[in-house]
Each structure stands twice: as structure tokens, then as C-alpha cells.
Design an enzyme around this catalytic site. Structure first.
Site, PDB file in Angstrom:
ATOM      1  N   ASP A 137       0.882  -1.241  -0.064  1.00  8.39           N
ATOM      2  CA  ASP A 137      -0.049   0.148  -0.144  1.00  8.39           C
ATOM      3  C   ASP A 137       1.134   1.202  -0.109  1.00  8.39           C
ATOM      4  OD1 ASP A 137      -3.248   0.419   0.893  1.00  8.39           O
ATOM      5  OD2 ASP A 137      -1.980   2.130   1.465  1.00  8.39           O
TER       6      ASP A 137
ATOM      7  N   TYR B 269     -13.717   8.017 -12.814  1.00  6.38           N
ATOM      8  CA  TYR B 269     -13.563   6.889 -12.090  1.00  6.38           C
ATOM      9  C   TYR B 269     -14.403   5.971 -12.897  1.00  6.38           C
ATOM     10  CZ  TYR B 269     -14.462   3.613  -8.160  1.00  6.38           C
ATOM     11  OH  TYR B 269     -14.318   2.843  -7.188  1.00  6.38           O
TER      12      TYR B 269
ATOM     13  N   THR C  35     -16.820   0.696   3.943  1.00  3.32           N
ATOM     14  CA  THR C  35     -15.231   0.746   3.614  1.00  3.32           C
ATOM     15  C   THR C  35     -14.732   2.260   4.011  1.00  3.32           C
ATOM     16  OG1 THR C  35     -14.757   1.588   1.292  1.00  3.32           O
ATOM     17  CG2 THR C  35     -14.975  -0.909   2.126  1.00  3.32           C
TER      18      THR C  35
END
Length: 260
Positions: A46, A165, A200
Site C-alpha cells: 500500500d 472513476y 469501507t
């Protein structure tokens, strides 16, 4: 202290190695833990090293093997270095979950700044391309394997205000299908997972968490709730398993009916 729920169960990925990007939180963290519970050694990558280290700690706390890595998926040097370190540490590569992604500020197409377009496409599409570019030679070296890329419900259906996106996530589906054909005879399967609205940190950044916003989000899901990171992780694990041995080039929508 009770034993972990997975203890004593058959570990289908024992002796295998998984590389997971965007693994500091959310779906990536859930998938990294799921791979470890199936017996795989997991490289946790990450852009946030602190987040990677926390995911790795959770894995080792459960008795798994993990390697925490800092990796900016838009930089080929970072991607290659992370994969090289994975093989150096674990000795091979079998699975890759290319999950790193960012959200877009909602705006009509003509109102999207060029810099925002480049930022979103760089992480969400270029990042997947770079990861596959450097993962595939390693998978070939070790006899094949499975790649799963994170697309989105916005990769199979248009939603207003998300041109950058949506373009990136539609692109991920296209990349996935072409890669699946390119390597179908080389024992490499390539699929995508397309999550709906999942609870999330990204969901909180996009929608907020006021009662009104939560109600608006839930109204979009025919099933009446948001998904969990663990439910998306379960789909990823299935796509990597022998149960999905005849599945390649597929975009698996896991969205509670949102895109129907």
C-alpha cells in the site's frame, strides 16, 4: 482464549504466495487476511506503509505469514521493487489482487479538472496495468497463477458525476479481458471483481456518514444494506481457487443488485 474460526480447517492455499495492493484498509485488508487464513504467505502492499504494517500485524497475530510493503502503484519502480521483495521473501508468486484505488470528487464531466482526471486514471487504471505487467512474468516463471483486479459497479454501469472513476473502472474490465486472452494458454487466469457500495473508509469519504447520507446510500441497494469488505474478499478467494478453474476474463459483480 478461543481458537480462530479458521483453525483446523483445510487451507487451500498452503505453500502459495499472494500479492495484494491497497491492502492497508477496507477490501484490500480483508482480502489479505482471507489469503492468509487459506494458508498463503501474503505480501501486503500500500502507499501507506503504516497501514500495510498494521494489516501484516493482524495476519501474523493469527499465525499467518506477511510482508509489509510501501508501494505507489503509479510508479513502475515501486511495483517492480515490491514484487521482487515478495519473491525474495517467499520464494514465488501465485496470486495477485490488484486492488489499490482512489475515489473521484463528484462532478459533471466538463467540470472535472484535468489534474483530477489524470490522478484518478493514474491510480485506478495505470496502476492495474503496471501491476499486471510485472506480475505476469513472475507467474509465468513459477508455472502460472491467478490475477484478480478490482473494478467496480461503475465499471459495468454508468453513474452520473463520476466520469474519471467510471472510465478507469471500465478500463480495468477491458484490461482484464485482454490479459485473460493473452495468457489463457499459459496457465494464468485473469478476472475482475466489481463491488457495489461496500462499508469501507472510501465509502465514508465519498458519501459521508450522516443519517441522511446513509439512508440515501441504502436506497441504492436492492438488498437493503451495504456490502462488507469480507464479502468482496470471499469473491476474490473463490476466483483464485480451483473451484473457479474454468473462469477467466470475467467481471464478477458483487453489489447487492445495485447495477441490475
Amino acid at each position: 482464549m478461543t481458537a480462530p474460526e479458521h483453525e483446523g480447517q483445510k487451507r487451500h492455499f498452503a505453500g502459495k504466495v499472494a500479492f495484494v495492493t491497497g491492502a492497508a484498509s477496507g477490501i484490500g485488508r480483508a482480502a489479505a487476511l482471507a489469503f492468509a487464513r487459506e494458508g498463503a504467505g501474503v505480501a501486503v502492499a500500500d502507499i501507506s506503509l503504516e497501514g500495510s504494517q498494521e494489516t501484516a500485524r493482524l495476519i501474523t497475530e493469527e499465525g499467518g505469514q506477511a510482508l509489509a510493503l510501501k508501494c505507489d502503484v503509479t510508479r513502475s519502480v515501486d511495483v517492480k521493487a515490491a514484487l521482487d521483495k515478495t519473491v525474495e521473501t517467499f520464494g514465488r508468486l501465485d496470486y495477485a489482487f490488484n486492488n489499490a484505488g482512489i475515489e473521484q470528487a463528484t462532478a459533471a464531466l466538463a467540470d472535472i479538472p484535468e489534474e483530477e482526471w489524470e490522478r484518478v486514471l493514474s491510480v485506478n487504471l495505470r496502476g492495474v496495468f503496471l501491476c499486471m505487467k510485472y506480475e505476469i512474468p513472475l507467474l509465468l516463471q513459477y508455472g502460472g497463477g491467478v490475477i484478480v483486479n478490482t473494478s467496480s459497479g461503475a465499471g459495468v454501469k454508468a453513474f452520473p458525476g463520476g466520469a474519471a472513476y467510471s472510465a478507469a473502472k471500465h478500463g480495468v474490465v477491458g484490461l482484464t479481458k485482454v490479459a485473460a486472452l493473452d495468457y489463457a494458454r499459459s496457465n494464468i487466469r485473469v478476472n475482475a471483481v466489481c463491488p457495489g457500495i461496500v462499508d469501507t473508509p472510501m465509502r465514508l469519504r465519498v458519501f459521508g456518514d450522516t443519517p441522511e447520507e446513509r439512508a440515501r446510500v441504502l436506497a441504492q441497494e436492492p438488498i437493503g444494506r451495504m456490502g462488507t469488505p469480507e464479502e468482496i474478499a470471499a469473491a476474490v478467494i473463490w476466483l483464485c481457487s480451483e473451484a473457479a478453474a474454468f473462469v477467466t476474463g470475467h467481471a464478477l459483480v458483487v453489489d447487492g443488485g445495485q447495477t441490475l
